[in-house]
Design an enzyme around this catalytic site. Structure first.
Site, PDB file in Angstrom:
ATOM      1  N   THR A 124       9.187   2.627   1.692  1.00 37.16           N
ATOM      2  CA  THR A 124       8.428   3.877   1.614  1.00 37.16           C
ATOM      3  C   THR A 124       6.944   3.601   1.612  1.00 37.16           C
ATOM      4  O   THR A 124       6.190   4.351   1.029  1.00 37.16           O
ATOM      5  CB  THR A 124       8.784   4.632   0.340  1.00 37.16           C
ATOM      6  OG1 THR A 124       8.457   3.793  -0.758  1.00 37.16           O
ATOM      7  CG2 THR A 124      10.232   4.995   0.307  1.00 37.16           C
TER       8      THR A 124
ATOM      9  N   ASN B  15      -4.062  16.476  -1.167  1.00 35.29           N
ATOM     10  CA  ASN B  15      -3.244  16.731   0.009  1.00 35.29           C
ATOM     11  C   ASN B  15      -3.534  18.063   0.677  1.00 35.29           C
ATOM     12  O   ASN B  15      -2.807  18.486   1.566  1.00 35.29           O
ATOM     13  CB  ASN B  15      -1.765  16.624  -0.353  1.00 35.29           C
ATOM     14  CG  ASN B  15      -1.397  15.176  -0.594  1.00 35.29           C
ATOM     15  OD1 ASN B  15      -1.448  14.364   0.324  1.00 35.29           O
ATOM     16  ND2 ASN B  15      -1.070  14.848  -1.836  1.00 35.29           N
TER      17      ASN B  15
ATOM     18  N   SER C  29      -4.592  13.801   5.833  1.00 30.77           N
ATOM     19  CA  SER C  29      -4.258  12.412   5.564  1.00 30.77           C
ATOM     20  C   SER C  29      -2.842  12.167   6.030  1.00 30.77           C
ATOM     21  O   SER C  29      -2.122  13.082   6.397  1.00 30.77           O
ATOM     22  CB  SER C  29      -4.421  12.088   4.085  1.00 30.77           C
ATOM     23  OG  SER C  29      -3.561  12.885   3.310  1.00 30.77           O
TER      24      SER C  29
ATOM     25  N   LYS D 290       0.865  -1.180   0.000  1.00 26.35           N
ATOM     26  CA  LYS D 290       0.000   0.000   0.000  1.00 26.35           C
ATOM     27  C   LYS D 290       0.896   1.221   0.000  1.00 26.35           C
ATOM     28  O   LYS D 290       2.024   1.199   0.517  1.00 26.35           O
ATOM     29  CB  LYS D 290      -0.914  -0.003   1.219  1.00 26.35           C
ATOM     30  CG  LYS D 290      -0.367   0.741   2.421  1.00 26.35           C
ATOM     31  CD  LYS D 290      -0.875   2.157   2.518  1.00 26.35           C
ATOM     32  CE  LYS D 290       0.091   3.020   3.348  1.00 26.35           C
ATOM     33  NZ  LYS D 290      -0.247   4.444   3.290  1.00 26.35           N
TER      34      LYS D 290
END
Lengths: 383, 383
Positions: A179, A378, A383, A168
């Site tokens: 990452t 974003n 988030s 994910k």
């Protein structure tokens, strides 16, 4: 099938209310053995989430029985209470499975700086344990997603043994070792030190070369669990090659689903003195917002590529560099070559080839463009 | 009045057709003396434009008679033909003014990788020379603009002497020494080594601390010319302080006009072991796209601040860090403190205070948010 494609593994993915969407948010992956040899790599971000701090202790002896993963909260910068939540989660898994909590990896992903709701999490572990199944890989792959638009899974089969995996990651995609969250499972029969060598070699040229938005996460972890069920001990090089292949496959899937991206950009740097130089050059271009925005606009603005290269410490002569974009050499020896009008960037795939003409080393960095959707995803919500 | 506020200077700004908009695109600033002591700092980008390569030679002896600046083309990565264009421009200025070409600084700004049209540029120099005037500062300040929405000028007057300046820069705004074109003039009577010391000290804490989009230009130059007309030699500290003040003023003007920006973000890092550490921490936050997008969305997502700090090499304990945003301490000792809902980011000014609690050093970095307009301005056309 992802993490349950290899023999000896069961998994589950359920919804316990951590995500406001009500979607699946708790995954459990169990290695039924006979072997429990394992390896893991972690974010190199010095601000590490509680599950990272925990899992680094767990992996020290190379033995892992299970991995529990939650979305809906990163459990990072949550203080002693946050670490206790991670510890309690591992203990709950241990109790359900009859294993040691010290053999349970924990992964979390979501918003930083919010406490996890253990009132949902701990009962959820029991529910997930009850749902474990040799067909549970797809559910687990779904339960670890955050802003991802779809699950990422991959399977590689070789002579008598298999590697499966799930991943994910859509934002904060830049290497730190890992990452993102990735779980790889295999029924090959290998010791933890063999797994560790292969995993570090594979992640170094796959996930570590993915740099979608330059932002290194606090929670990233790539784990590899071996059950030994196949009874086969593959040749080390053959296994390493297969592992590299599946890691690259998953890295490409992460790139293809990066938040708001409209282009998948492959930056291939050749003619470098060292591989490290090639990586530094590629990464400098991958992190240049002006270049990334130009690609979004289908604009082959190669000047921004060269301006980015100039910020590195890699040996290069500005008057020897060649740059090609999607096969058109727009810059030769540091001066305009073919017309930029010949470059077609309307497709999703963009290939930038940079030849430094300094040496024989090369590296490829994967990145994405900078788009309105990236800004929207974003900025419009936390988030 | 900008560069013509100090006595002894004349300037002009005219349109010669380099810009497709038809706006002013050639500026000329002349120091009529009696002194011609000067200093300059240049981009540290290793991909340097032709005017930078030229001007570095010019400044070597500390003597400058004039500066010619064009917008409408960066003259970078244009090969030998590009360098010849710069040289020919300096020669044309020298011929018009009766000075040595070796005392003429050249600056260019615009798209990288396109040849300048010397057929327009060289006759333009003669026209500009004919238009020189002690009132020409405003025209010059306008002629150096690219994507800037308005000219940036500043003047500081002290006891009998003056410093004036003009600046341009809206994109590729990240320090490399200078990160934009700036011309400063003074009628104070100082030698070039005195100017050099003061200029390096001032740019180090002003333009070098401005990091709007992390993208270092190939063309940036800050020049300081002294005519000595006032006959006054200021105290070195007094002059340095005045110069720092005008540089900070211009840097703030550049920040306020950064491409597409909706917020001016001041990142103040305190409690660092060294100033270098404080700069590294501030810059890591300033370059974090996720943090910058969150600010655009008025979202005090402090987890992204900490994730950015974790990528640095600065000494810090993730469980000792405090973060405040616009006066609200949202993170204390690495854990949630006051509610993020209390933070109001709706205004243009955003102040992020990071206390590492490791030492006594501090630094402030100026940056901007990541907005739809930034993506639009840098994707919709080549710049």
């Amino acid at each position: 099938m992802s993490v349950t494609s290899a023999q000896g593994f069961e998994a589950a993915g359920i919804a316990i209310g951590l995500k406001s969407s009500g979607g699946k948010d708790l995954a459990l992956v169990v290695n039924r053995g006979p072997r429990h040899s394992s390896a893991a790599v972690f974010t190199s971000n010095r601000a590490k989430a509680n599950p990272i701090l925990w899992s680094q202790q767990v992996i020290a002896d190379g033995t892992v029985s299970a991995i529990v993963l939650n979305s809906g909260g990163a459990n990072c910068f949550t203080g002693p209470q946050g670490f206790q939540a991670t510890h309690a989660t591992a203990e709950a898994v241990a109790t359900e499975l009859g294993v040691s909590a010290g053999d349970v990896l924990v992964c979390s992903t979501g918003l930083i700086g919010e406490q996890l709701d253990t009132g949902k999490l701990l009962p959820g572990v029991a529910t997930a344990a009850a749902a474990l199944s040799a067909d549970g890989g797809a559910d687990a792959a779904e339960a670890i997603l955050t802003t991802d638009s779809h699950p990422k899974t991959a399977v590689i089969e070789r002579d008598g043994w298999t590697i499966g995996g799930m991943a994910k990651g859509a934002g904060m995609l830049a290497p730190g070792l890992a990452t993102m969250l990735v779980v790889l499972t295999t029924d090959a029969s290998l010791a933890s030190d063999q797994l560790d060598r292969a995993l570090r070699a594979a992640t170094r040229v796959s996930f570590d070369r993915l740099d979608s938005d330059g932002c290194m996460s606090t929670n990233d972890q790539v784990s590899l669990l071996a059950s030994g069920v196949s009874g086969i001990e593959p040749n080390a090089d053959v296994f390493a090659e297969a592992l590299r292949e599946i890691c690259l496959d998953l890295a490409r899937q992460l790139q293809g689903d990066a938040e708001g991206a409209a282009h998948d950009i492959t930056i291939e740097v050749v003619g470098a003195v060292s591989e490290e130089d090639a990586v530094e050059v590629g990464r400098s271009v991958a992190r240049n917002n002006l270049f990334k925005a130009a690609v979004f606009g289908n604009d082959p603005n190669w000047g921004r590529v060269l301006a980015a290269i100039g910020t590195t410490s890699a040996p290069f002569d500005p008057y020897a560099v060649d740059v090609s974009m999607n096969g058109i050499r727009v810059c030769h020896a540091g001066a305009p070559d073919q017309s930029r009008d010949l470059v077609d960037l309307t497709g999703r795939a963009v290939h930038v080839l940079i030849d430094l003409h300094e040496g024989q080393r090369a590296a490829t960095i994967l990145t994405n463009d900078l788009t309105h959707d990236y800004v929207h995803e974003n900025s419009a919500y936390s988030s």
